[in-house]
Scaffold this motif. Structure first.
Motif, PDB file in Angstrom:
ATOM      1  N   VAL A  74       0.860  -1.182   0.000  1.00 51.94           N
ATOM      2  CA  VAL A  74       0.000   0.000   0.000  1.00 51.94           C
ATOM      3  C   VAL A  74       0.894   1.229   0.000  1.00 51.94           C
ATOM      4  O   VAL A  74       1.884   1.286   0.724  1.00 51.94           O
ATOM      5  CB  VAL A  74      -0.981  -0.010   1.190  1.00 51.94           C
ATOM      6  CG1 VAL A  74      -1.951  -1.179   1.069  1.00 51.94           C
ATOM      7  CG2 VAL A  74      -0.262  -0.078   2.534  1.00 51.94           C
ATOM      8  N   TRP A  75       0.541   2.194  -0.845  1.00 54.06           N
ATOM      9  CA  TRP A  75       1.420   3.335  -1.116  1.00 54.06           C
ATOM     10  C   TRP A  75       0.674   4.644  -0.936  1.00 54.06           C
ATOM     11  O   TRP A  75      -0.484   4.768  -1.315  1.00 54.06           O
ATOM     12  CB  TRP A  75       1.948   3.235  -2.547  1.00 54.06           C
ATOM     13  CG  TRP A  75       2.662   1.946  -2.783  1.00 54.06           C
ATOM     14  CD1 TRP A  75       2.090   0.728  -3.058  1.00 54.06           C
ATOM     15  CD2 TRP A  75       4.053   1.721  -2.716  1.00 54.06           C
ATOM     16  NE1 TRP A  75       3.058  -0.225  -3.173  1.00 54.06           N
ATOM     17  CE2 TRP A  75       4.278   0.347  -2.971  1.00 54.06           C
ATOM     18  CE3 TRP A  75       5.152   2.550  -2.487  1.00 54.06           C
ATOM     19  CZ2 TRP A  75       5.542  -0.213  -2.993  1.00 54.06           C
ATOM     20  CZ3 TRP A  75       6.408   2.003  -2.512  1.00 54.06           C
ATOM     21  CH2 TRP A  75       6.602   0.631  -2.752  1.00 54.06           C
ATOM     22  N   ASP A  76       1.378   5.606  -0.384  1.00 52.33           N
ATOM     23  CA  ASP A  76       0.871   6.972  -0.286  1.00 52.33           C
ATOM     24  C   ASP A  76       1.456   7.730  -1.474  1.00 52.33           C
ATOM     25  O   ASP A  76       2.659   7.991  -1.529  1.00 52.33           O
ATOM     26  CB  ASP A  76       1.316   7.597   1.037  1.00 52.33           C
ATOM     27  CG  ASP A  76       0.904   9.052   1.172  1.00 52.33           C
ATOM     28  OD1 ASP A  76       0.100   9.540   0.344  1.00 52.33           O
ATOM     29  OD2 ASP A  76       1.408   9.708   2.099  1.00 52.33           O
ATOM     30  N   VAL A  77       0.598   8.023  -2.434  1.00 52.20           N
ATOM     31  CA  VAL A  77       0.995   8.704  -3.663  1.00 52.20           C
ATOM     32  C   VAL A  77       0.069   9.901  -3.830  1.00 52.20           C
ATOM     33  O   VAL A  77      -1.134   9.795  -3.573  1.00 52.20           O
ATOM     34  CB  VAL A  77       0.854   7.742  -4.872  1.00 52.20           C
ATOM     35  CG1 VAL A  77       1.130   8.454  -6.182  1.00 52.20           C
ATOM     36  CG2 VAL A  77       1.780   6.546  -4.706  1.00 52.20           C
ATOM     37  N   ALA A  78       0.599  11.037  -4.258  1.00 51.50           N
ATOM     38  CA  ALA A  78      -0.251  12.197  -4.523  1.00 51.50           C
ATOM     39  C   ALA A  78      -1.347  11.771  -5.512  1.00 51.50           C
ATOM     40  O   ALA A  78      -1.069  11.045  -6.468  1.00 51.50           O
ATOM     41  CB  ALA A  78       0.578  13.342  -5.087  1.00 51.50           C
ATOM     42  N   VAL A  82      -1.396   9.111  -9.164  1.00 55.37           N
ATOM     43  CA  VAL A  82      -1.849   7.726  -9.022  1.00 55.37           C
ATOM     44  C   VAL A  82      -1.798   6.969 -10.348  1.00 55.37           C
ATOM     45  O   VAL A  82      -1.314   5.839 -10.402  1.00 55.37           O
ATOM     46  CB  VAL A  82      -3.245   7.652  -8.380  1.00 55.37           C
ATOM     47  CG1 VAL A  82      -3.862   6.278  -8.535  1.00 55.37           C
ATOM     48  CG2 VAL A  82      -3.161   8.001  -6.910  1.00 55.37           C
ATOM     49  N   GLU A  83      -2.295   7.546 -11.420  1.00 55.31           N
ATOM     50  CA  GLU A  83      -2.301   6.833 -12.702  1.00 55.31           C
ATOM     51  C   GLU A  83      -0.892   6.524 -13.166  1.00 55.31           C
ATOM     52  O   GLU A  83      -0.601   5.399 -13.594  1.00 55.31           O
ATOM     53  CB  GLU A  83      -3.066   7.619 -13.764  1.00 55.31           C
ATOM     54  CG  GLU A  83      -4.561   7.472 -13.611  1.00 55.31           C
ATOM     55  CD  GLU A  83      -5.314   7.948 -14.824  1.00 55.31           C
ATOM     56  OE1 GLU A  83      -4.861   7.710 -15.963  1.00 55.31           O
ATOM     57  OE2 GLU A  83      -6.380   8.554 -14.619  1.00 55.31           O
ATOM     58  N   ALA A  84       0.007   7.492 -13.080  1.00 53.49           N
ATOM     59  CA  ALA A  84       1.398   7.276 -13.499  1.00 53.49           C
ATOM     60  C   ALA A  84       2.070   6.241 -12.606  1.00 53.49           C
ATOM     61  O   ALA A  84       2.813   5.375 -13.082  1.00 53.49           O
ATOM     62  CB  ALA A  84       2.174   8.589 -13.472  1.00 53.49           C
ATOM     63  N   ALA A  85       1.810   6.307 -11.306  1.00 57.32           N
ATOM     64  CA  ALA A  85       2.410   5.349 -10.368  1.00 57.32           C
ATOM     65  C   ALA A  85       1.888   3.940 -10.633  1.00 57.32           C
ATOM     66  O   ALA A  85       2.660   2.974 -10.668  1.00 57.32           O
ATOM     67  CB  ALA A  85       2.119   5.767  -8.923  1.00 57.32           C
ATOM     68  N   PRO A 137      10.277   9.423  -6.383  1.00 59.37           N
ATOM     69  CA  PRO A 137       9.730  10.455  -5.500  1.00 59.37           C
ATOM     70  C   PRO A 137       8.201  10.519  -5.471  1.00 59.37           C
ATOM     71  O   PRO A 137       7.642  11.224  -4.636  1.00 59.37           O
ATOM     72  CB  PRO A 137      10.316  11.758  -6.065  1.00 59.37           C
ATOM     73  CG  PRO A 137      10.721  11.452  -7.456  1.00 59.37           C
ATOM     74  CD  PRO A 137      11.036   9.983  -7.505  1.00 59.37           C
ATOM     75  N   MET A 138       7.515   9.764  -6.361  1.00 59.64           N
ATOM     76  CA  MET A 138       6.044   9.735  -6.278  1.00 59.64           C
ATOM     77  C   MET A 138       5.590   9.075  -4.983  1.00 59.64           C
ATOM     78  O   MET A 138       4.509   9.373  -4.474  1.00 59.64           O
ATOM     79  CB  MET A 138       5.438   8.984  -7.475  1.00 59.64           C
ATOM     80  CG  MET A 138       5.510   9.729  -8.781  1.00 59.64           C
ATOM     81  SD  MET A 138       4.568   8.925 -10.111  1.00 59.64           S
ATOM     82  CE  MET A 138       5.655   7.561 -10.528  1.00 59.64           C
ATOM     83  N   SER A 139       6.401   8.166  -4.448  1.00 57.37           N
ATOM     84  CA  SER A 139       6.041   7.469  -3.206  1.00 57.37           C
ATOM     85  C   SER A 139       6.380   8.339  -2.008  1.00 57.37           C
ATOM     86  O   SER A 139       7.514   8.771  -1.842  1.00 57.37           O
ATOM     87  CB  SER A 139       6.784   6.140  -3.094  1.00 57.37           C
ATOM     88  OG  SER A 139       6.565   5.580  -1.809  1.00 57.37           O
ATOM     89  N   ARG A 140       5.379   8.542  -1.152  1.00 61.17           N
ATOM     90  CA  ARG A 140       5.583   9.296   0.086  1.00 61.17           C
ATOM     91  C   ARG A 140       5.585   8.361   1.288  1.00 61.17           C
ATOM     92  O   ARG A 140       5.614   8.818   2.429  1.00 61.17           O
ATOM     93  CB  ARG A 140       4.499  10.355   0.219  1.00 61.17           C
ATOM     94  CG  ARG A 140       4.476  11.307  -0.979  1.00 61.17           C
ATOM     95  CD  ARG A 140       3.492  12.422  -0.853  1.00 61.17           C
ATOM     96  NE  ARG A 140       2.119  11.949  -0.715  1.00 61.17           N
ATOM     97  CZ  ARG A 140       1.037  12.697  -0.972  1.00 61.17           C
ATOM     98  NH1 ARG A 140       1.176  13.935  -1.376  1.00 61.17           N
ATOM     99  NH2 ARG A 140      -0.171  12.204  -0.823  1.00 61.17           N
ATOM    100  N   GLY A 141       5.542   7.056   1.021  1.00 66.16           N
ATOM    101  CA  GLY A 141       5.559   6.058   2.076  1.00 66.16           C
ATOM    102  C   GLY A 141       4.763   4.834   1.661  1.00 66.16           C
ATOM    103  O   GLY A 141       3.930   4.909   0.758  1.00 66.16           O
TER     104      GLY A 141
END
Length: 160
Positions: A74-78, A82-85, A137-141
């Motif tokens: 599970v990822w915290d992404v802006a 989300v689509e790009a990630a 850097p898209m991942s914030r955690g």
């Protein structure tokens, strides 16, 4: 939506627990139901077009296949990423499913989910590391929630 008739219902009941593991499973089911295979397939296609059957898919038992380390990462992404990630994750080829879900702040900041499967813990950790690298850097955690048993994995069931 149209109403199910007797044959539609019998097709659903005959296939809802899976298709037989034979060279021509639809022909086998048609024979059991006493209809021509082409007629059965026409009915299945019609039920898909009408939204009665949403999808037909494979549901593997990962444990039986030797995959003991199955984790929902599970990822915290802006939200705007989300689509790009998701595209970056699925492009790696080892994510079985990936989807966006709502956050539940403050306890649950995660909005992007990606399932991985591995035979051992080291490989699972490596796959998650590759996901993190792909997101950069898209991942914030992130977290990984490992399965301990097989859960439901079935849709709605009709009675016979």
């Amino acid at each position: 939506m149209r109403q199910l008739d007797d044959l539609d219902r019998r097709i659903i009941v005959a296939t809802q627990d899976g298709l037989p593991l034979v060279p021509e499973p639809w022909r086998h089911v048609a024979g059991e139901l006493g209809v021509e295979a082409e007629d059965l397939m026409d009915r299945v296609r019609a039920m898909q077009e009408d939204g009665i059957i949403r999808r037909i898919g494979l549901v593997p038992n990962h444990y039986a296949l030797g995959y003991r380390h199955n984790g929902m990462s599970v990822w915290d992404v802006a939200d705007e990423d989300v689509e790009a990630a998701g595209a970056a994750m699925t492009a790696l080829g080892f994510v079985s499913h990936c989807y966006q879900r709502p956050r539940c702040p403050p306890a649950w900041p995660y909005n992007l989910f990606a399932m991985i499967h591995a035979r051992d813990a080291a490989t699972a950790d490596s796959l998650v590391q590759r996901l993190a690298e792909a997101l950069g850097p898209m991942s914030r955690g992130h977290l990984v929630l490992y399965s301990t048993r097989i859960l439901k994995k079935t849709g709605l069931r009709l009675g016979a």
